[in-house]
Enzyme design. Structure first.
Site: not given
Length: 516
Positions: A461-465
């Site tokens: 994951n990244c910040i939102t995905r």
């Protein structure tokens, strides 16, 4: 296949930069608050701040926070090692720490042996710096990034290494930091030879970034790289390398925009002679993001709301307000941007162009606001609390571009019948699971929708995905995936899916990990 692996690796590298940057942002806010409140002009306005106890507390916060910024390369070494390694992340971080210490000592040895060790009083002018008490070549965050990449590679390749019986104690995980130290010794002795040429290349690139139109390329480029997850790589290029320029402040040389703006914001202050450098630095930083978050986003959301079908406006309003507030308060822009980037890529390019033009206008107006993040809190701290920030021009330019953006989006949505939120007959607005933080249930649905555990190769994951590698994409149940509360999903490559959840994504990722 090879191109896809390279693309995935670049995206993964971009995500790893979020960890150290995620630490710099809140610590930067602490430094911003304490730095602003200890300025002489603030003490004159608010005599209470001159109280010995209050002043001591604020200066102590500055001193404690500065340890983070004094060791940015080490943070990058650990963050990159953690993010890039796939096997044992703990040993990768340990190896990166040992490797980075080896790197700076090896370069110290190179300086000594070649007779190029500078006098401490002038070492910064000669491209040298003291790190953890060791005088070494100043390669800034690049040294940490190189170390992190090597430590991650060594971990994945050698964490299960078997050695002969006589050396069995050093087998497995213990071999990783030893191998990393060996590689970093070689890198530390060879890197200074090629660093001069690399710096020259970045310096040539800086002529583009530092030109009058430089902010257009950096700001518009960031927006265009967001859909591919490469914006963090793009930003790091001019924030932490010579591509962003080299600056001499109070006799010390700083490489890249972030180290220089950190020194001026938190140590020199608005009344120093170096504050005149702020517009040339801040034009690449948060004020670009503030333009997007505080002005363009409300305009885009209003255009979407006004063009939504009448029967959908009630629930679309709450969705859009949430997306705008997510950016306004948390600096996260993907949820709103992803509502139109893949539906109307040309409109997204126009949007990126507007951001670039706005960044140039802010630069021409000598606006000097911000640090890394573009939230309302950052605007208050770095814009309103600091003198000579010229924040009023951000407001004027932002309002003007917001009006233009609103009419462009309204016209484009209606003219080309773009299916933005509220313009579909069947809309997915079931975010109950997400609102109620039922992450386990979301994880169950995600796994089922993606074809079961056996179809999932890797979860990240990244910040939102949520970013997931799959064996087969034909097994995906898109309707079920929509019921998980995501605001959208797409395939940047053939067997790699991005599912957008917003800032709660890390908890969903953890729940998915536990179930598979």
């Amino acid at each position: 296949m090879k191109k896809r692996k390279i693309s995935n690796a670049i995206q993964q590298f971009g995500r790893t930069l979020l960890l150290p940057i995620g630490v710099l942002a809140p610590i930067g806010m602490l430094l911003g608050i304490s730095g602003a409140l200890t300025q002489d002009y603030m003490v004159e306005k608010v005599p209470f701040l001159g109280n010995e106890i209050v002043n001591t507390v604020l200066e102590s916060i500055q001193s404690i926070s500065n340890i983070v910024f004094d060791n940015i390369p080490l943070l990058f070494a650990m963050g990159v090692a953690y993010g890039m390694s796939k096997k044992d992340k703990g040993i990768a971080v340990f190896a990166s720490t040992a490797g980075y210490l080896t790197l700076i000592v090896a370069m110290n040895v190179w300086l000594t042996v070649t007779g190029q060790m500078a006098d401490p009083d002038v070492m910064t002018q000669q491209g040298q710096i003291e790190i953890l008490g060791i005088q070494t070549v100043n390669i800034s965050a690049a040294g940490g990034i190189i170390t992190g990449l090597i430590a991650a590679w060594a971990t994945d390749r050698y964490y299960n290494l078997e050695l002969p019986a006589a050396l069995a104690f050093f087998s497995g995980k213990k071999s990783v930091p030893i191998i990393t130290i060996g590689f970093m010794t070689a890198v530390g002795l060879l890197l200074p030879f090629i660093w001069t040429y690399f710096v020259s290349l970045l310096t040539n690139l800086s002529s583009l970034f530092l030109s009058v139109f430089g902010p257009f390329f950096t700001a518009a480029g960031e927006r265009l790289f967001i859909p591919f997850g490469l914006h963090h790589v793009w930003n790091a290029l001019f924030r932490f390398t010579e591509a962003g320029g080299t600056y001499t402040i109070d006799g010390e040389t700083f490489v890249g925009v972030v180290p220089a703006i950190t020194e001026i914001l938190f140590n020199q202050g608005p009344n120093s002679e170096y504050w005149s450098m702020m517009p040339s630095l801040s034009r690449f930083m948060a004020q670009q993001q503030m333009l997007v978050v505080l002005f363009l986003f409300p305009a885009i959301a209003l255009a979407m709301y006004r063009t939504a079908y009448k029967e959908n406006k009630t629930y679309v309003k709450s969705m859009l307000v949430t997306m705008v507030l997510t950016a306004f308060l948390g600096n996260v822009t993907e949820p709103l941007e992803f509502t139109f980037v893949f539906l109307a890529p040309l409109l997204y390019v126009v949007y990126a162009g507007i951001v670039g033009i706005g960044a140039v206008l802010l630069s021409l107006a000598d606006v000097s606001i911000g640090y890394i993040r573009g939230t309302i809190f950052d605007f208050t701290i770095f814009g309103l609390l600091y003198e000579n920030s010229r924040w009023i021009f951000l407001v004027l330019i932002g309002l003007g571009l917001a009006v233009i953006t609103y009419f462009i989006f309204y016209w484009a949505i209606v003219r080309f019948d773009i299916k933005t939120p509220g313009r579909e007959k069947m809309e997915n607005v079931d975010s109950t699971l997400l609102k109620e933080k039922r992450y386990d249930e979301i994880a169950d649905k995600v796994i089922e929708a993606l074809g079961g555990k056996e179809n999932i190769v890797n979860v990240d994951n990244c910040i939102t995905r949520l970013r997931i590698d799959l064996k087969e994409v034909r097994d995906i149940d898109k309707d079920l995936l929509n019921k998980t509360g995501c605001s959208g999903f797409f395939f940047p490559t053939a067997k790699h899916i991005h599912i957008v959840y917003g800032t709660q994504v890390e908890f969903i990722k953890n729940a998915v990990d536990e179930k598979i």
